[in-house]
Design a protein around this motif. Structure first.
Motif, short mmCIF file in Angstrom:
data_model
loop_
_atom_site.label_atom_id
_atom_site.label_comp_id
_atom_site.label_asym_id
_atom_site.label_seq_id
_atom_site.Cartn_x
_atom_site.Cartn_y
_atom_site.Cartn_z
N CYS A 47 0.85 -1.19 0.00
CA CYS A 47 0.00 0.00 0.00
C CYS A 47 0.88 1.25 0.00
O CYS A 47 1.94 1.27 0.63
CB CYS A 47 -0.90 0.03 1.23
SG CYS A 47 -1.96 -1.41 1.42
N ILE A 48 0.41 2.26 -0.69
CA ILE A 48 1.07 3.56 -0.73
C ILE A 48 0.05 4.60 -0.28
O ILE A 48 -1.10 4.59 -0.74
CB ILE A 48 1.56 3.93 -2.15
CG1 ILE A 48 2.34 2.76 -2.76
CG2 ILE A 48 2.39 5.21 -2.12
CD1 ILE A 48 3.65 2.47 -2.12
N ALA A 49 0.46 5.52 0.62
CA ALA A 49 -0.47 6.53 1.13
C ALA A 49 0.14 7.92 1.10
O ALA A 49 1.35 8.08 1.30
CB ALA A 49 -0.90 6.19 2.56
N VAL A 50 -0.70 8.91 0.85
CA VAL A 50 -0.30 10.31 0.92
C VAL A 50 -1.31 11.05 1.79
O VAL A 50 -2.45 10.61 1.96
CB VAL A 50 -0.24 10.98 -0.48
CG1 VAL A 50 0.80 10.30 -1.35
CG2 VAL A 50 -1.61 10.97 -1.15
N LEU A 51 -0.88 12.17 2.33
CA LEU A 51 -1.74 12.99 3.16
C LEU A 51 -2.72 13.77 2.28
O LEU A 51 -2.39 14.16 1.16
CB LEU A 51 -0.90 13.97 3.98
CG LEU A 51 -1.59 14.74 5.10
CD1 LEU A 51 -1.95 13.79 6.24
CD2 LEU A 51 -0.68 15.86 5.60
N VAL A 52 -3.93 14.01 2.80
CA VAL A 52 -4.90 14.88 2.13
C VAL A 52 -4.80 16.24 2.80
O VAL A 52 -5.37 16.45 3.89
CB VAL A 52 -6.34 14.33 2.23
CG1 VAL A 52 -7.32 15.28 1.57
CG2 VAL A 52 -6.42 12.94 1.58
N PRO A 53 -4.07 17.19 2.21
CA PRO A 53 -3.87 18.49 2.86
C PRO A 53 -5.15 19.32 2.85
O PRO A 53 -5.92 19.28 1.89
CB PRO A 53 -2.78 19.14 2.00
CG PRO A 53 -2.94 18.53 0.65
CD PRO A 53 -3.40 17.11 0.89
N GLY A 54 -5.38 20.05 3.92
CA GLY A 54 -6.54 20.93 3.98
C GLY A 54 -7.83 20.25 4.41
O GLY A 54 -8.86 20.91 4.55
N ALA A 55 -7.80 18.93 4.63
CA ALA A 55 -9.01 18.24 5.09
C ALA A 55 -9.32 18.69 6.52
O ALA A 55 -8.42 19.02 7.29
CB ALA A 55 -8.81 16.73 5.04
N PRO A 56 -10.60 18.69 6.90
CA PRO A 56 -10.97 19.18 8.24
C PRO A 56 -10.51 18.29 9.38
O PRO A 56 -10.51 18.71 10.53
CB PRO A 56 -12.50 19.24 8.17
CG PRO A 56 -12.89 18.32 7.07
CD PRO A 56 -11.77 18.37 6.08
N THR A 57 -10.13 17.07 9.10
CA THR A 57 -9.59 16.15 10.09
C THR A 57 -8.44 15.39 9.45
O THR A 57 -8.40 15.29 8.21
CB THR A 57 -10.69 15.16 10.57
OG1 THR A 57 -10.24 14.45 11.71
CG2 THR A 57 -11.07 14.17 9.48
N PRO A 58 -7.44 14.91 10.21
CA PRO A 58 -6.31 14.20 9.60
C PRO A 58 -6.78 13.05 8.70
O PRO A 58 -7.39 12.10 9.16
CB PRO A 58 -5.52 13.69 10.81
CG PRO A 58 -5.84 14.66 11.90
CD PRO A 58 -7.27 15.05 11.68
N THR A 59 -6.48 13.16 7.41
CA THR A 59 -7.03 12.26 6.40
C THR A 59 -5.93 11.83 5.44
O THR A 59 -5.05 12.62 5.09
CB THR A 59 -8.16 12.96 5.61
OG1 THR A 59 -9.13 13.46 6.53
CG2 THR A 59 -8.84 12.00 4.65
N ALA A 60 -5.99 10.57 5.01
CA ALA A 60 -5.00 10.04 4.07
C ALA A 60 -5.69 9.31 2.93
O ALA A 60 -6.76 8.72 3.10
CB ALA A 60 -4.03 9.11 4.78
N LEU A 61 -5.04 9.35 1.78
CA LEU A 61 -5.50 8.69 0.56
C LEU A 61 -4.49 7.60 0.23
O LEU A 61 -3.29 7.82 0.34
CB LEU A 61 -5.56 9.72 -0.57
CG LEU A 61 -6.10 9.33 -1.94
CD1 LEU A 61 -7.60 9.12 -1.87
CD2 LEU A 61 -5.77 10.44 -2.95
N SER A 62 -4.96 6.42 -0.19
CA SER A 62 -4.01 5.35 -0.48
C SER A 62 -4.50 4.47 -1.61
O SER A 62 -5.68 4.48 -1.98
CB SER A 62 -3.78 4.49 0.77
OG SER A 62 -4.89 3.63 1.01
N ILE A 63 -3.57 3.70 -2.16
CA ILE A 63 -3.91 2.60 -3.04
C ILE A 63 -3.33 1.33 -2.43
O ILE A 63 -2.33 1.36 -1.72
CB ILE A 63 -3.37 2.78 -4.48
CG1 ILE A 63 -1.84 2.82 -4.49
CG2 ILE A 63 -3.98 4.00 -5.14
CD1 ILE A 63 -1.25 2.58 -5.87
#
Length: 264
Positions: A212-228
């Motif tokens: 799995c690879i994940a990046v941060l979702v900047p500017g989201a209202p709560t700590p959020t990450a996007l991954s594949i």
């Protein structure tokens, strides 16, 4: 001129047009969440900077409404009524993110996930599964420990070191595979490189054969990450392709963060 007690308790609007008492109530809920969900009145006062009479009044109201409860040790905890709000908000977050997850899945061919950090755990709030017959699937709503997931590591890496260490604890972490990093200090030492690189990897640390690879979702209202996530060989092939996987994921994450930050 005398001020009546009613005027003291009446909600007042601040210069931004918000209601100050509502803002302070949510501030106390955030302080409770940051403290692990349990706190004393004196700790709430120290962390929030609010006067003790104000805290007494707001906490009493929150207790009456079920959003805060008092335990037998006279400490205050987040109340069960928040569960329904959190579950509904999580579902909405996944719905808002679905077009971006679908875009990432189509671009990579692999399962796209959205996850948040909540009370020291990773919660999956959105997913668009791969079209491949061999694919990864994580149930939306599932909670997992952050140390063995790419989304968990990228989210922990954004926290102050002391806070991340508090989430991990001082004891050995559970090993899901032979590749799982179980030493909290070793994991903490990796966070500088994760922040610098802008992404995190789960290399068979939660499940053998899965990367799995994940990046941060900047500017989201709560700590959020996007991954594949997908079979190790397929994901590694994506990482080595021309143009690069990480820049593509980060570009989608930035657009998603902008959308979530402006959602009403």
């Amino acid at each position: 001129m005398a001020v009546s007690p009613a005027s003291i308790d009446a909600p007042t609007a601040d210069r931004s047009g918000g209601v100050q008492s509502v803002e302070r109530a949510f501030q106390l809920l955030e302080v409770l969440a940051d403290s692990g969900g349990v706190s004393t009145l004196s700790d709430l006062a120290a962390a929030s900077g609010l006067p003790m009479p104000t805290i007494h009044r707001l906490v009493r109201t929150l207790v009456q409404q079920g959003y805060v409860r008092q335990d037998t040790a006279r400490r205050y905890t987040l109340g069960p009524r928040l569960i329904r709000l959190g579950e509904t908000a999580g579902r909405l977050l996944g719905s808002w993110a679905r077009p971006y997850l679908a875009e990432l899945m189509e671009a990579t061919g692999e399962t796209a996930n959205l996850a948040v950090l909540e009370a020291g755990e990773v919660v999956y709030v959105g997913q668009v599964p791969s079209r491949h017959s061999m694919r990864m699937f994580t149930e939306v709503g599932r909670r997992v420990q952050p140390h063995c997931t790419a989304v968990g590591k990228i989210l922990l890496a954004q926290l102050p070191r002391e806070e991340a260490a508090g989430v991990l604890g001082s004891g050995a972490l559970p090993a899901h595979t032979a590749h799982t990093v179980t030493d909290p200090s070793l994991l903490l030492s990796q966070f500088d490189a994760i922040r610098a690189g802008g992404y995190a990897v789960d290399d068979q640390e939660q499940e053998i054969g899965v990367r799995c690879i994940a990046v941060l979702v900047p500017g989201a209202p709560t700590p959020t990450a996007l991954s594949i996530s997908g079979p190790e060989a397929r994901v590694q092939a994506l990482e080595s392709r021309s143009g690069g996987l990480i820049p593509q994921m980060r570009e989608i994450a930035v657009r998603l963060g902008n959308a979530l930050g402006t959602a009403d």
